[in-house]
Design a protein around this motif. Structure first.
Motif, PDB file in Angstrom:
ATOM      1  N   PHE A 125       0.827  -1.201   0.000  1.00 43.50           N
ATOM      2  CA  PHE A 125       0.000   0.000   0.000  1.00 43.50           C
ATOM      3  C   PHE A 125       0.863   1.254   0.000  1.00 43.50           C
ATOM      4  CE2 PHE A 125      -3.306  -2.961   0.809  1.00 43.50           C
ATOM      5  CZ  PHE A 125      -4.508  -2.327   0.561  1.00 43.50           C
ATOM      6  N   ALA A 126       2.014   1.213   0.675  1.00 43.02           N
ATOM      7  CA  ALA A 126       2.921   2.359   0.665  1.00 43.02           C
ATOM      8  C   ALA A 126       3.449   2.624  -0.734  1.00 43.02           C
ATOM      9  CB  ALA A 126       4.075   2.111   1.635  1.00 43.02           C
ATOM     10  N   GLU A 127       3.609   1.578  -1.526  1.00 39.37           N
ATOM     11  CA  GLU A 127       4.105   1.752  -2.889  1.00 39.37           C
ATOM     12  C   GLU A 127       3.047   2.373  -3.798  1.00 39.37           C
ATOM     13  OE1 GLU A 127       7.496  -1.765  -2.914  1.00 39.37           O
ATOM     14  OE2 GLU A 127       5.410  -2.288  -3.280  1.00 39.37           O
ATOM     15  N   ILE A 128       1.780   2.167  -3.491  1.00 41.62           N
ATOM     16  CA  ILE A 128       0.729   2.896  -4.196  1.00 41.62           C
ATOM     17  C   ILE A 128       0.765   4.366  -3.790  1.00 41.62           C
ATOM     18  CG2 ILE A 128      -1.754   3.115  -4.562  1.00 41.62           C
ATOM     19  CD1 ILE A 128      -0.485   0.664  -5.858  1.00 41.62           C
ATOM     20  N   SER A 129       0.930   4.621  -2.499  1.00 40.19           N
ATOM     21  CA  SER A 129       1.036   5.994  -2.011  1.00 40.19           C
ATOM     22  C   SER A 129       2.211   6.721  -2.650  1.00 40.19           C
ATOM     23  CB  SER A 129       1.197   5.993  -0.488  1.00 40.19           C
ATOM     24  OG  SER A 129       1.385   7.300   0.016  1.00 40.19           O
ATOM     25  N   ALA A 130       3.277   5.969  -2.970  1.00 37.63           N
ATOM     26  CA  ALA A 130       4.469   6.554  -3.584  1.00 37.63           C
ATOM     27  C   ALA A 130       4.344   6.685  -5.095  1.00 37.63           C
ATOM     28  CB  ALA A 130       5.694   5.717  -3.234  1.00 37.63           C
ATOM     29  N   GLY A 131       3.160   6.508  -5.637  1.00 33.23           N
ATOM     30  CA  GLY A 131       2.961   6.665  -7.069  1.00 33.23           C
ATOM     31  C   GLY A 131       3.369   5.478  -7.897  1.00 33.23           C
ATOM     32  N   GLY A 132       3.466   4.303  -7.264  1.00 31.83           N
ATOM     33  CA  GLY A 132       3.833   3.106  -8.004  1.00 31.83           C
ATOM     34  C   GLY A 132       5.312   2.801  -7.976  1.00 31.83           C
ATOM     35  N   PHE A 133       6.080   3.475  -7.120  1.00 30.90           N
ATOM     36  CA  PHE A 133       7.510   3.228  -7.003  1.00 30.90           C
ATOM     37  C   PHE A 133       7.791   2.385  -5.759  1.00 30.90           C
ATOM     38  CE2 PHE A 133       7.474   6.727  -9.911  1.00 30.90           C
ATOM     39  CZ  PHE A 133       8.599   6.557 -10.706  1.00 30.90           C
ATOM     40  N   THR A 134       8.918   1.685  -5.780  1.00 35.12           N
ATOM     41  CA  THR A 134       9.261   0.787  -4.684  1.00 35.12           C
ATOM     42  C   THR A 134       9.480   1.549  -3.382  1.00 35.12           C
ATOM     43  OG1 THR A 134      11.571   0.924  -5.373  1.00 35.12           O
ATOM     44  CG2 THR A 134      10.317  -0.986  -6.119  1.00 35.12           C
ATOM     45  N   VAL A 135       9.095   0.912  -2.292  1.00 38.71           N
ATOM     46  CA  VAL A 135       9.331   1.416  -0.941  1.00 38.71           C
ATOM     47  C   VAL A 135       9.916   0.260  -0.139  1.00 38.71           C
ATOM     48  CG1 VAL A 135       8.296   2.281   1.178  1.00 38.71           C
ATOM     49  CG2 VAL A 135       7.488   3.136  -1.025  1.00 38.71           C
ATOM     50  N   GLU A 136      11.091   0.454   0.431  1.00 36.74           N
ATOM     51  CA  GLU A 136      11.766  -0.595   1.188  1.00 36.74           C
ATOM     52  C   GLU A 136      11.698  -0.271   2.677  1.00 36.74           C
ATOM     53  OE1 GLU A 136      13.551  -4.192   1.587  1.00 36.74           O
ATOM     54  OE2 GLU A 136      13.210  -3.279  -0.376  1.00 36.74           O
ATOM     55  N   PRO A 137      10.930  -1.043   3.472  1.00 38.35           N
ATOM     56  CA  PRO A 137      10.860  -0.758   4.913  1.00 38.35           C
ATOM     57  C   PRO A 137      12.223  -0.899   5.578  1.00 38.35           C
ATOM     58  CG  PRO A 137       9.102  -2.256   4.236  1.00 38.35           C
ATOM     59  CD  PRO A 137      10.050  -2.164   3.085  1.00 38.35           C
ATOM     60  N   TYR A 138      12.550   0.026   6.470  1.00 36.15           N
ATOM     61  CA  TYR A 138      13.789  -0.074   7.226  1.00 36.15           C
ATOM     62  C   TYR A 138      13.577   0.546   8.594  1.00 36.15           C
ATOM     63  CZ  TYR A 138      14.773   4.911   6.326  1.00 36.15           C
ATOM     64  OH  TYR A 138      14.704   6.290   6.274  1.00 36.15           O
ATOM     65  N   GLY A 139      14.402   0.140   9.548  1.00 33.99           N
ATOM     66  CA  GLY A 139      14.233   0.616  10.916  1.00 33.99           C
ATOM     67  C   GLY A 139      15.472   1.239  11.528  1.00 33.99           C
ATOM     68  N   ILE A 140      16.651   1.022  10.928  1.00 31.66           N
ATOM     69  CA  ILE A 140      17.899   1.535  11.481  1.00 31.66           C
ATOM     70  C   ILE A 140      18.440   2.648  10.588  1.00 31.66           C
ATOM     71  CG2 ILE A 140      20.271   0.967  12.115  1.00 31.66           C
ATOM     72  CD1 ILE A 140      19.340  -1.834  12.783  1.00 31.66           C
ATOM     73  N   VAL A 141      18.622   3.832  11.154  1.00 34.94           N
ATOM     74  CA  VAL A 141      19.135   4.979  10.407  1.00 34.94           C
ATOM     75  C   VAL A 141      20.656   4.963  10.398  1.00 34.94           C
ATOM     76  CG1 VAL A 141      19.210   7.492  10.279  1.00 34.94           C
ATOM     77  CG2 VAL A 141      17.106   6.342  10.968  1.00 34.94           C
TER      78      VAL A 141
END
Length: 732
Positions: free
Chosen positions: A477-493
């Motif tokens: 769903f986040a990738e739809i929010s991003a306009g169809g581009f990949t979103v990679e979940p991450y937790g460590i900055v």
């Protein structure tokens, strides 16, 4: 001389009698050479191993030095704003000499971790041979073969990398330890230093943590519980899951009984007799840290110095997420939530209603059926095939390969547009669309958007029969929010030393376009309508929200996933044993939890309107044959199964790279430009007339400019919405 003469005389007699033996040849010769060379190489290898073990033994620290060495690493975990979330570090108890350690504790550890501990020389040849045999006869992985001495060597001197070099060094060091120390000294070193979870190193620390008394007073049952923790400290922690700890302890006791170390009457744990210390220093943050911190083994070089881990977690959002789940989850059920920022940063993660009661992370580990939330991928495939939100479809009874889907409530609404069919989650329409584009195409679309769990291609798959993880659905769903581009979940900055030296810094991954922007815009249109007027109305928060509900059969699972103002959140609720939950629907408790959380999460963010304007490509609007497929350089590629292929974009040198081969997954390796580039085309196969169709015959006639009902489209419409019929992908 006499022997030589005797051999010569014997040879002469054999010649006279015609019995001379022929020289070795063929396989006999090769067998002899193999045996000779193999024996020689084995002797050399043993000599080399012996020398290595002797040198290692001479370099080992003394027993007193090893006794004073404290393993473990202090880790301070910081939130998004720099505040301290939690400090994790080693907790050491008083050192116990071999004669101070209770015999049941020794027996329990030996029974479960290394039954031949007292008979091997540091490495267990029998166990290794058995593991290799199991692996060669069908097991995909080579099973664990580490002895207690090998584990001690790894804990004291090595890391946990699963490399051949590390395993070889581990074996050499284990044999060196056996050469230098007695069995009782090795077992005492191990029991005083092994990690038992919760920051506890050694049986003294573990006993005080779990049972509130010294290790010298451990009973048989308590010893079995502690020994069972070594395999998976977080999974079998008695303060997190008593039942799991008891089940594991019973396995240990059974092994002790088989090996004659306890009597039959002692071979079972009575949970009521185990008095556990209550651990209240846990909260929902631990779900996140348990997921994020194991990644340090991959992200960091070898280091044992204290470090600070800077994470993406927002304390305020995490607290709001935990409260939203607890306040809305049905009685007897569990809940999970994952919230992502637009770049994939995890803002909040809740894996259950109470970490102390159960540390099982349902947000990242549990696999559950998504129900109608899966229709995201069905409609994405339909939009990619040519449908638009305004196209007309029919909500009517259908049967596909003997399967007849039903709508919630059992009614049918007749003709409606795609937008309404999605908003009201019409199962019959989803089934027809899935059949038209192909169930394999829907599965490929899900994989394209990050679903890694197995996906069936039976017709019912369009209603979410395949199990998924909350974090993966939220990512989609986040990738739809991003306009169809990949979103990679991450937790460590980033990760730093206490002195500020940066050991790791997160870098944004390269974005890939999963679907064209007009497909993402159309999907956002559908999701927005679901919340505005459809099944997701309970998820409204006073600003634009796009999302989808999901409910499985018999109300076993309830989902709501959606996004607003750049934040995407997924909520799941249900029972761990997958029993029905009375009154659970995606549009009820999960949607309310989503709303309660999101009102807090977006309160400091500007209101954002969704981009839902459909700017269709030329192949959907132009009537000319040469414009049918648009500009190859402006499109993206999918293979025959619908999987994403690298976009055909110019490189830095201005050359147009050839798209990777759909079967090999890589471009030609000869460095030459191919003679001919494939032209990307929208799917446009014909569909058998006896399959159910979503669009009406009249609409298809007008859309295609033909009168053939369900025949294949050969010309696109010049403008406006249209419908496409696609032949189902053949099912295996």
């Amino acid at each position: 001389m006499a022997k030589r003469g005797s051999r010569r005389a014997t040879a002469t007699r054999q010649q006279r009698n015609g019995k001379q033996e022929p020289p070795l040849a063929g396989w006999r010769l090769w067998l002899k050479r193999t045996l000779v060379w193999g024996t020689g190489l084995a002797v050399l290898a043993l000599l080399f191993l012996g020398v290595a073990v002797v040198f290692a033994e001479r370099s080992l620290p003394s027993y007193a030095t090893l006794q004073a060495t404290q393993p473990g690493q202090t880790i301070v975990v910081r939130a998004r704003d720099g505040s301290e979330l939690i400090e994790l570090g080693p907790s050491y108890g008083q050192w116990l000499d071999p004669d101070q350690i209770p015999q049941p504790m020794k027996d329990a550890m030996v029974s479960v971790e290394d039954r031949r501990f007292y008979s091997h020389f540091g490495v267990d040849p029998i166990g290794l041979a058995r593991a290799v045999y199991v692996w060669m006869t069908g097991d995909r992985r080579l099973g664990a073969t580490s002895t207690i001495t090998q584990q001690l060597a790894r804990n004291l001197f090595l890391n946990s990398n699963r490399s051949l070099d590390r395993k070889l060094r581990e074996g050499v060091l284990a044999m060196a330890l056996e050469l230098k120390f007695s069995k009782q000294e090795i077992l005492a070193l191990y029991l005083n230093k092994v990690y038992f979870g919760g920051g506890a190193y050694g049986i003294e620390s573990a006993s005080r943590k779990f049972f509130s008394h010294p290790a010298t007073h451990l009973s048989v049952s308590e010893s079995a519980i502690i020994a069972g923790l070594v395999k998976a400290p977080s999974r079998y922690s008695p303060t997190a899951d008593v039942d799991a700890a008891v089940r594991r302890a019973n396995v240990v006791l059974s092994l002790m009984r088989e090996q004659g170390r306890i009597s039959a009457s002692e071979a079972a744990v009575d949970p009521s007799a185990v008095k556990l210390k209550k651990d209240t220093n846990q909260n929902s943050v631990r779900y996140f840290t348990d997921w994020a911190l194991p990644q340090l083994e991959v992200l960091l070089p070898d280091t044992t110095e204290p470090i600070e881990v800077w994470t993406t977690l927002d304390p305020g959002m995490q607290n709001a997420a935990s409260n939203a789940i607890k306040a809305n989850v049905p009685k007897g059920a569990q809940g999970a939530l994952v919230s992502l920022d637009r770049d994939g940063a995890i803002l909040a993660m809740v894996g259950g209603t109470d970490y102390v009661t159960s540390n099982y992370n349902r947000a990242t580990e549990a696999m559950r059926q998504p129900g109608s939330a899966w229709k995201l991928f069905v409609y994405l495939a339909a939009l990619e095939a040519g449908y638009t939100p305004d196209d007309r479809v029919k909500d009517v009874p259908v049967t596909i390969d003997g399967w007849s889907p039903r709508n919630s409530g059992g009614s049918f609404a007749g003709e409606m547009d795609v937008r309404s069919a999605f908003a009201y989650s019409k199962n019959t329409v989803a089934a027809q669309l899935g059949n038209e584009v192909g169930f394999g195409t829907v599965a490929s679309m899900a994989k394209r958007f990050g679903i890694t769990t197995p996906i069936s291609t039976y017709p019912s798959m369009v209603l979410g029969s395949s199990e998924v993880r909350v974090i993966e659905m939220t990512r989609a769903f986040a990738e739809i929010s991003a306009g169809g581009f990949t979103v990679e979940p991450y937790g460590i900055v980033k990760v730093t030393t206490t002195g500020g030296q940066v050991l790791y810094q997160h870098e944004d991954t390269r974005k890939a376009q999963l679907v064209p922007d007009y497909v993402a815009a159309g999907m956002t249109d559908l999701l927005q309508t679901t919340v505005a007027t459809g099944t997701g109305r309970a998820a409204q928060i006073g600003r634009p929200v796009a999302g989808k509900t999901g409910t499985t059969s018999s109300n076993k699972d309830g989902w709501f996933l959606g996004f607003s103002s750049g934040i995407t959140t997924g909520v799941w609720m249900g029972r761990d044993d997958a029993k029905p939950v009375s009154g659970l629907h995606g549009g009820s408790a999960p949607a309310r939890a989503f709303s309660a959380y999101m009102k807090v999460a977006v309160k400091d963010r500007p209101v954002e309107q969704f981009k839902t304007d459909l700017k269709l490509p030329e192949w959907q609007m132009e009537p000319d044959e040469e414009h049918m497929y648009g500009d190859p350089g402006d499109y993206y590629y999918i293979d025959e199964q619908g999987n994403l292929v690298e976009p055909n974009k110019p490189d830095q040198a201005g050359q147009m790279p050839f798209p990777p081969d759909s079967e090999q997954g890589s471009a030609p390796g000869n460095g030459q430009q191919p003679q001919q580039q494939p032209t990307p085309a929208p799917p446009s196969n014909g569909r058998p007339g006896d399959n159910p169709q979503a669009a009406s015959d009249d609409f298809l006639n007008r859309a295609t400019g033909r009168g053939g009902g369900t025949t294949q489209r050969t010309e696109p419409r010049q403008s406006g919405p249209r419908s496409v019929t696609i032949q189902p992908t053949p099912q295996n």
